[in-house]
Design a protein around this motif. Structure first.
Motif, PDB file in Angstrom:
ATOM      1  N   PHE A 180     -22.526  23.506 -11.720  1.00  0.00           N
ATOM      2  CA  PHE A 180     -22.773  22.437 -10.755  1.00  0.00           C
ATOM      3  C   PHE A 180     -23.054  22.930  -9.330  1.00  0.00           C
ATOM      4  N   ILE A 181     -22.951  24.214  -9.066  1.00  0.00           N
ATOM      5  CA  ILE A 181     -23.301  24.733  -7.734  1.00  0.00           C
ATOM      6  C   ILE A 181     -24.594  25.529  -7.827  1.00  0.00           C
ATOM      7  N   ASP A 182     -24.523  26.744  -8.373  1.00  0.00           N
ATOM      8  CA  ASP A 182     -25.725  27.531  -8.613  1.00  0.00           C
ATOM      9  C   ASP A 182     -25.396  28.614  -9.627  1.00  0.00           C
ATOM     10  N   SER A 183     -26.405  29.350 -10.033  1.00  0.00           N
ATOM     11  CA  SER A 183     -26.225  30.349 -11.091  1.00  0.00           C
ATOM     12  C   SER A 183     -25.924  31.739 -10.555  1.00  0.00           C
ATOM     13  N   TYR A 184     -25.732  31.874  -9.236  1.00  0.00           N
ATOM     14  CA  TYR A 184     -25.571  33.194  -8.631  1.00  0.00           C
ATOM     15  C   TYR A 184     -24.144  33.740  -8.674  1.00  0.00           C
ATOM     16  N   GLY A 185     -23.158  32.864  -8.826  1.00  0.00           N
ATOM     17  CA  GLY A 185     -21.775  33.342  -8.826  1.00  0.00           C
ATOM     18  C   GLY A 185     -21.383  33.882  -7.467  1.00  0.00           C
ATOM     19  N   GLY A 186     -20.602  34.964  -7.467  1.00  0.00           N
ATOM     20  CA  GLY A 186     -20.219  35.621  -6.224  1.00  0.00           C
ATOM     21  C   GLY A 186     -19.170  34.894  -5.412  1.00  0.00           C
ATOM     22  N   ASN A 187     -18.442  33.962  -6.024  1.00  0.00           N
ATOM     23  CA  ASN A 187     -17.421  33.205  -5.297  1.00  0.00           C
ATOM     24  C   ASN A 187     -16.070  33.913  -5.293  1.00  0.00           C
ATOM     25  N   GLU A 188     -15.332  33.719  -4.210  1.00  0.00           N
ATOM     26  CA  GLU A 188     -13.953  34.196  -4.106  1.00  0.00           C
ATOM     27  C   GLU A 188     -13.088  33.045  -3.620  1.00  0.00           C
ATOM     28  N   ARG A 227     -17.914  27.689   1.095  1.00  0.00           N
ATOM     29  CA  ARG A 227     -18.185  26.372   0.525  1.00  0.00           C
ATOM     30  C   ARG A 227     -16.867  25.641   0.278  1.00  0.00           C
ATOM     31  N   VAL A 228     -16.899  24.342   0.548  1.00  0.00           N
ATOM     32  CA  VAL A 228     -15.731  23.498   0.337  1.00  0.00           C
ATOM     33  C   VAL A 228     -16.009  22.582  -0.847  1.00  0.00           C
ATOM     34  N   LEU A 229     -15.110  22.585  -1.815  1.00  0.00           N
ATOM     35  CA  LEU A 229     -15.214  21.713  -2.978  1.00  0.00           C
ATOM     36  C   LEU A 229     -14.224  20.573  -2.817  1.00  0.00           C
ATOM     37  N   TYR A 230     -14.689  19.349  -3.033  1.00  0.00           N
ATOM     38  CA  TYR A 230     -13.847  18.165  -2.853  1.00  0.00           C
ATOM     39  C   TYR A 230     -13.532  17.541  -4.215  1.00  0.00           C
ATOM     40  N   PHE A 231     -12.257  17.159  -4.366  1.00  0.00           N
ATOM     41  CA  PHE A 231     -11.787  16.560  -5.616  1.00  0.00           C
ATOM     42  C   PHE A 231     -10.988  15.298  -5.319  1.00  0.00           C
ATOM     43  N   THR A 232     -10.865  14.438  -6.336  1.00  0.00           N
ATOM     44  CA  THR A 232      -9.990  13.271  -6.222  1.00  0.00           C
ATOM     45  C   THR A 232      -8.540  13.736  -6.294  1.00  0.00           C
ATOM     46  N   ASP A 234      -6.488  13.331  -8.591  1.00  0.00           N
ATOM     47  CA  ASP A 234      -6.140  13.859  -9.920  1.00  0.00           C
ATOM     48  C   ASP A 234      -7.120  14.950 -10.372  1.00  0.00           C
ATOM     49  N   TRP A 235      -7.770  15.597  -9.409  1.00  0.00           N
ATOM     50  CA  TRP A 235      -8.595  16.783  -9.617  1.00  0.00           C
ATOM     51  C   TRP A 235      -9.864  16.523 -10.418  1.00  0.00           C
ATOM     52  N   ASN A 236     -10.482  15.396 -10.178  1.00  0.00           N
ATOM     53  CA  ASN A 236     -11.840  15.181 -10.669  1.00  0.00           C
ATOM     54  C   ASN A 236     -12.821  15.599  -9.570  1.00  0.00           C
ATOM     55  N   TYR A 237     -13.804  16.399  -9.925  1.00  0.00           N
ATOM     56  CA  TYR A 237     -14.753  16.924  -8.952  1.00  0.00           C
ATOM     57  C   TYR A 237     -15.602  15.807  -8.339  1.00  0.00           C
ATOM     58  N   LYS A 238     -15.794  15.851  -6.997  1.00  0.00           N
ATOM     59  CA  LYS A 238     -16.623  14.871  -6.306  1.00  0.00           C
ATOM     60  C   LYS A 238     -17.911  15.494  -5.758  1.00  0.00           C
ATOM     61  N   LYS A 239     -17.783  16.541  -4.941  1.00  0.00           N
ATOM     62  CA  LYS A 239     -18.959  17.148  -4.322  1.00  0.00           C
ATOM     63  C   LYS A 239     -18.565  18.482  -3.709  1.00  0.00           C
ATOM     64  N   HIS A 240     -19.563  19.192  -3.151  1.00  0.00           N
ATOM     65  CA  HIS A 240     -19.280  20.417  -2.420  1.00  0.00           C
ATOM     66  C   HIS A 240     -20.240  20.526  -1.240  1.00  0.00           C
ATOM     67  N   GLU A 241     -19.834  21.305  -0.250  1.00  0.00           N
ATOM     68  CA  GLU A 241     -20.654  21.588   0.921  1.00  0.00           C
ATOM     69  C   GLU A 241     -20.732  23.097   1.117  1.00  0.00           C
ATOM     70  N   ASP A 242     -21.939  23.601   1.423  1.00  0.00           N
ATOM     71  CA  ASP A 242     -22.143  25.024   1.671  1.00  0.00           C
ATOM     72  C   ASP A 242     -22.381  25.272   3.150  1.00  0.00           C
ATOM     73  N   PHE A 243     -21.808  26.380   3.658  1.00  0.00           N
ATOM     74  CA  PHE A 243     -21.959  26.747   5.070  1.00  0.00           C
ATOM     75  C   PHE A 243     -22.319  28.226   5.128  1.00  0.00           C
ATOM     76  N   LEU A 244     -23.567  28.532   5.486  1.00  0.00           N
ATOM     77  CA  LEU A 244     -24.044  29.909   5.511  1.00  0.00           C
ATOM     78  C   LEU A 244     -23.616  30.626   6.789  1.00  0.00           C
ATOM     79  N   THR A 245     -23.181  31.866   6.634  1.00  0.00           N
ATOM     80  CA  THR A 245     -22.912  32.723   7.783  1.00  0.00           C
ATOM     81  C   THR A 245     -23.919  33.866   7.870  1.00  0.00           C
ATOM     82  N   GLU A 246     -24.630  34.097   6.779  1.00  0.00           N
ATOM     83  CA  GLU A 246     -25.699  35.098   6.755  1.00  0.00           C
ATOM     84  C   GLU A 246     -26.651  34.724   5.633  1.00  0.00           C
TER      85      GLU A 246
END
Length: 294
Positions: A180-188, A227-232, A234-246
């Motif tokens: 639901f975000i992208d296929s690149y991975g690389g998240n921590e 990136r910030v992921l928002y949930f209800t 009871d932990w149902n996914y709602k949306k996410h926001e991305d913030f680039l630094t580079e």
């Protein structure tokens, strides 16, 4: 009784906050697909065997398929090309012909001729699947001799090589950022918070700019940010926001990072680019939040 009830509520609340969030990184180099050939159930497994030239989305594959009723594996080799699959069984010459096919296909131009090249090697069986994400299934055809029959894989995504980032959530929930975000991975995983508005997870990401090394920013590792992921509640996914630094793609370079009085809060000054004005990001790891301002 009232005190006991309050104690129970506090205990439940503490347990909820104490539930641990985890991020597990799993890179797939093979996939198993269920499907059909002329309405007959089949199972197929394909393995990633390295890119053809420049693009991660154009790679060699090996594997097998069988009819579920008999479960006798039939070897396959071929090409994954941006969602298109060209797969062949060469019978007794499988190993020899697979090597020749790989030696002949060395660039995107030759990938376009993959089926023609394979036919010169006289495959006994062929699968041709065309990429069409509008369908619920991957549709194609199975060719035996001169006869073609319908074939399908019960998936919308037949990509073999995948960078999975699994978020393990409370209430026995698990989601994959790949889906639901992208296929690149690389998240921590940085932090997570529960409050009156629901639940939030803060991730830091850093990944290649382009899977195509010969394309724009292909040699760059310049996509970085939060990136910030928002949930209800009871932990149902709602949306996410991305913030680039580079970003190589968005021409974001030379970002200035400033420490604040709180070591958990970072301030990023993003310079003006050809496409966007300058702005400031405040990353609050305590609150699992990112604030963007001019």
């Amino acid at each position: 009784m009232k005190n006991l009830f309050l104690l129970l509520l506090c205990s439940i609340g503490f347990y909820s906050l104490a539930q641990k969030i985890e991020l597990k990184v799993v890179t797939d180099s093979s996939q198993i697909f269920k499907g059909e050939v002329a309405g007959i159930p089949v199972t197929m497994q394909l393995h990633y065997r390295g890119i053809v030239d420049c693009s991660q989305y154009q790679h060699f594959v090996d594997g097998w398929y069988f009819y579920d009723k008999y479960q006798k594996k039939i070897s396959l080799t071929g090409i994954y090309d941006y969602g298109n699959l060209y797969l062949y069984n060469f019978g007794n010459k499988q190993k020899q012909s697979s090597k020749i096919l790989g030696e002949k296909i060395t660039s995107p131009q030759w990938i376009e001729k993959a089926d023609s090249i394979a036919k010169t090697l006289n495959p006994k069986e062929s699968f041709i699947f065309k990429n069409d994400r509008s369908n619920k299934e991957v549709q194609g055809k199975f060719i035996l001799g001169n006869k073609a029959q319908s074939a399908s894989l019960f998936t919308k995504n037949n990509m073999i090589y995948r960078f999975n980032n699994y978020l393990i959530l409370p209430n026995n929930k698990k989601i994959n950022t790949y889906d639901f975000i992208d296929s690149y991975g690389g998240n921590e995983l940085v932090s997570y918070v529960s409050d009156q508005s629901g639940n939030r997870i803060l991730l830091y990401f850093e990944h290649t700019s382009n899977f195509n090394a010969c394309g724009m920013c292909g040699a760059s590792e310049g996509e970085k940010g939060y990136r910030v992921l928002y949930f209800t509640s009871d932990w149902n996914y709602k949306k996410h926001e991305d913030f680039l630094t580079e970003s190589c793609i968005n021409n974001i370079y030379d970002t200035v990072v400033t420490k604040t009085k709180d070591s958990k809060v970072l301030k990023f000054a993003i310079k003006k680019t050809t496409t966007s004005p300058a702005y400031t990001l405040v990353v609050d790891r305590n609150n699992a939040s990112v604030t963007k301002s001019k």
